[in-house]
Design an enzyme around this catalytic site. Structure first.
Site, PDB file in Angstrom:
ATOM      1  N   GLY A  31       0.812  -1.220   0.000  1.00 32.14           N
ATOM      2  CA  GLY A  31       0.000   0.000   0.000  1.00 32.14           C
ATOM      3  C   GLY A  31       0.839   1.259   0.000  1.00 32.14           C
TER       4      GLY A  31
ATOM      5  CG  ASN B 170      -5.567   5.733   2.865  1.00 34.94           C
ATOM      6  OD1 ASN B 170      -4.738   5.977   3.738  1.00 34.94           O
ATOM      7  ND2 ASN B 170      -5.232   5.409   1.630  1.00 34.94           N
TER       8      ASN B 170
ATOM      9  CB  VAL C  46      -3.838   1.682   3.718  1.00 37.51           C
ATOM     10  CG1 VAL C  46      -3.918   2.113   5.169  1.00 37.51           C
ATOM     11  CG2 VAL C  46      -3.355   0.239   3.617  1.00 37.51           C
ATOM     12  CB  CYS C  47      -3.008   3.185  -1.095  1.00 42.35           C
ATOM     13  SG  CYS C  47      -3.469   4.916  -1.026  1.00 42.35           S
ATOM     14  N   PRO C  48      -3.982   0.209  -1.933  1.00 44.19           N
ATOM     15  CG  PRO C  48      -3.828  -1.307  -3.746  1.00 44.19           C
ATOM     16  CD  PRO C  48      -3.387  -1.098  -2.305  1.00 44.19           C
TER      17      PRO C  48
END
Lengths: 496, 83
Positions: free
Chosen positions: A142, B48, B21-23
């Site tokens: 992430g 986020n 969180v990403c993605p």
């Protein structure tokens, strides 16, 4: 009524009434100022103790600038590739290319006058393979190595797990021998043994040792200036070889490709809807420029990052000349901190922005203190050392990077402690481990092996980037499958 | 808490990716919008911040529209209408 009264707070100056939300914002801004003061006290206090600490403070304040820029611009190398492949958004890739270009523009004169701290890395396919590991890892985690630092400053504990995973994996990977020696090709083993490295390194026991001494060090370290037959420290070499051929041309081609594939269609649709003329070359150029300035925060952060990264090299080199040393190991020894220096008396002292080695070092230092021998390898024992993290120059940079990000996040009311879930923690650990392995194979991360190298005309930089893009693509494919699987179940219950 | 996607009423759906969180937030948003029909509304809840930047750019590129944005204590709620 009573509840309304309870929901307000009188501000400290007694000049007005604040809502709880406003009071919380104000409290966070006070914390931001406190943090800034804390770093100022470290700088001033250490300098008062010994003037050599100014060298560490330079790392600290540039680290703070990096952290502030990263948080302000949401600057993430992982996002650059991932968002492009996953949701077809190029804004971060554009920001990173701008930052790299500016870094290159400011670096070129510094290189030309011989004051750059940069050294080219060996060039071969290992950079691509390392990039693939790193690229998969940063998508799964992430965030890349540098964005995990700034996100930790935002209170994101997933990012902290990523940092821990990168740190531990690197330290263990750099030291692993025994069973891992079975996977070392004979040619690497023989070549490493012939290097004549100190006996304390025990170079024939350790996979990474034999990879470095038996393979990587045998590869040529090339800059574009060198490939074109120019001296790296000449105006022609720095500006034409490294900057024009090594950065401006490939970056322009990359941006043009991104414009055609990912930006042009959406831009033209929006413009035509708004009644704007998008025909001809002028229309294309306006569209291209709209892509460059699409996200002002990212562009501004990229601009400052690029300039700061180059100035960082200049200031560090200036201090090295002033104090008469080439590596901070000498400085630490003069101050009286000689624990953990490498067998050559050196410590990790890149002279520019770097992220991953200092993360490995604190784990190496901790494991050494716990009784393990972490200095019988090239990475720690021969090159970088494992100094106390409290006086490790590069650790000051990373620590301040987190602090700088926290200051901006607190100031903009974006700081929030985010607890990991079991799922996100799992991705953080796996992704961090892959990035740790990739960083050691590539001798750096998205910053040290890509951003800094590309900006300084090192031929291995774009190779690492190519691998990173390939790895990110694989990571996105995996997550597409994973999320589709989960969402399909939920959507089915809605009749979709 | 994991991701949830639910139908609130006809033509209106809610995707909650708090904690991710990403993605994850941007990919779940993209995939959710793909499942919706033209004119449908997606209420997106996430926390986020950096995902928000990407989602906003994606929505703009795809021609969808953000009808409403709310932010409270680090949590974002966006109402997105599919083009």
């Amino acid at each position: 009524m009573q509840q309304q009264v309870a929901d307000v707070a009188i501000d400290g100056a007694g000049l007005g009434v604040m809502t709880p939300e406003e009071a919380a914002k104000r409290k966070k801004r006070i914390w931001a100022l406190g943090l800034l003061g804390f770093f100022a006290i470290i700088s001033v206090g250490s300098f008062a103790f010994n003037e050599y600490y100014i060298y560490l403070s330079v790392y600290l304040w540039f680290g703070m600038i990096y952290g502030m820029c990263l948080q302000y611009g949401r600057f993430c190398f992982s996002s650059a590739f991932r968002d492009l492949f996953a949701i077809k958004v190029p804004r971060m890739l554009v920001g990173i290319v701008i930052a790299t270009l500016l870094f290159g523009v400011v670096s070129a004169p510094i290189t030309a006058i011989g004051l750059s701290t940069f050294h080219a890395a060996p060039v071969s396919s290992h950079a691509i393979i390392a990039g693939v590991f790193f690229g998969i890892g940063m998508v799964i985690a992430g965030g890349c190595a540098s964005s995990s630092l700034y996100k930790t400053g935002e209170g994101n504990m997933n990012a902290l797990i990523v940092i821990l995973s990168i740190s531990v994996t690197q330290a263990l990977f750099a030291d692993v021998g025994g069973w891992a020696n079975n996977f070392v090709p004979e040619a690497w083993h023989m070549s490493a043994a012939e290097r004549g490295l100190p006996a304390s390194i025990n170079v024939t026991d350790g996979w990474v040792d034999q990879y470095l001494a038996g393979y990587v060090w045998n590869q040529p370290a090339l800059t574009y200036a060198g490939v074109l037959g120019m001296s790296n420290t000449s105006a022609a070499g720095a500006f034409v070889g490294n900057l024009l051929v090594g950065i401006v041309l490939p970056a322009s081609v990359l941006l043009a490709v991104v414009y055609v594939i990912y930006w042009r269609k959406g831009y033209r649709r929006k413009s035509q809807k708004a009644g704007k003329d998008v025909s001809g070359l002028k229309g294309e150029l306006v569209g291209y420029w709209s892509m460059i300035i699409a996200n002002k925060r990212t562009a501004i952060a990229g601009l400052i990052l690029g300039i700061a990264a180059a100035l960082h090299m200049l200031v560090i080199q200036g201090l090295r000349v002033k104090f008469g040393f080439k590596n901070a190991g000498t400085l630490l020894d003069r101050i009286g901190w000689d624990y953990g220096l490498s067998v050559q008396g050196t410590v990790f002292d890149p002279g520019y922005w770097y992220v991953t080695t200092q993360e490995a070092q604190w784990v190496g230092w901790t494991l050494q203190k716990m009784g393990m021998n972490m200095q019988d390898n090239i990475y720690f024992g021969f090159v970088n050392g494992i100094p106390n993290p409290a006086i490790n120059p590069a650790d000051w940079m990373s620590f301040a990077l987190i602090g700088g990000a926290a200051i901006i996040a607190l100031y903009h009311n974006e700081f929030k402690f985010k607890k990991p879930t079991w799922e996100t923690a799992m991705w953080s650990v796996i992704g961090g481990a892959l990035m740790g392995i990739g960083a050691r194979l590539g001798l750096g991360c998205n910053v040290g092996a890509f951003f800094v190298r590309v900006a300084n005309g090192d031929c291995s930089g774009w190779l690492f980037g190519l691998g990173m893009a390939g790895g990110a693509y694989m990571g996105v494919k995996f997550f597409n499958w994973w999320t589709e699987r989960k969402l399909a179940k939920e959507a089915a219950s809605c009749g979709l | 808490m994991g991701m949830t996607f639910e139908k609130i009423e006809e033509g209106r759906f809610r995707l909650n990716v708090n904690g991710y969180v990403c993605p994850h937030p941007q990919i779940y948003t993209k995939k959710s919008l793909e499942k919706l029909g033209s004119g449908d509304i997606l209420e997106l809840i996430f926390d986020n911040p950096s995902s928000g930047e990407s989602i906003e750019a994606m929505i703009e590129n795809d021609g969808d529209e953000v009808l409403e944005k709310k932010t409270e204590s680090g949590q974002f709620e966006w109402h997105i209408q599919k083009a």
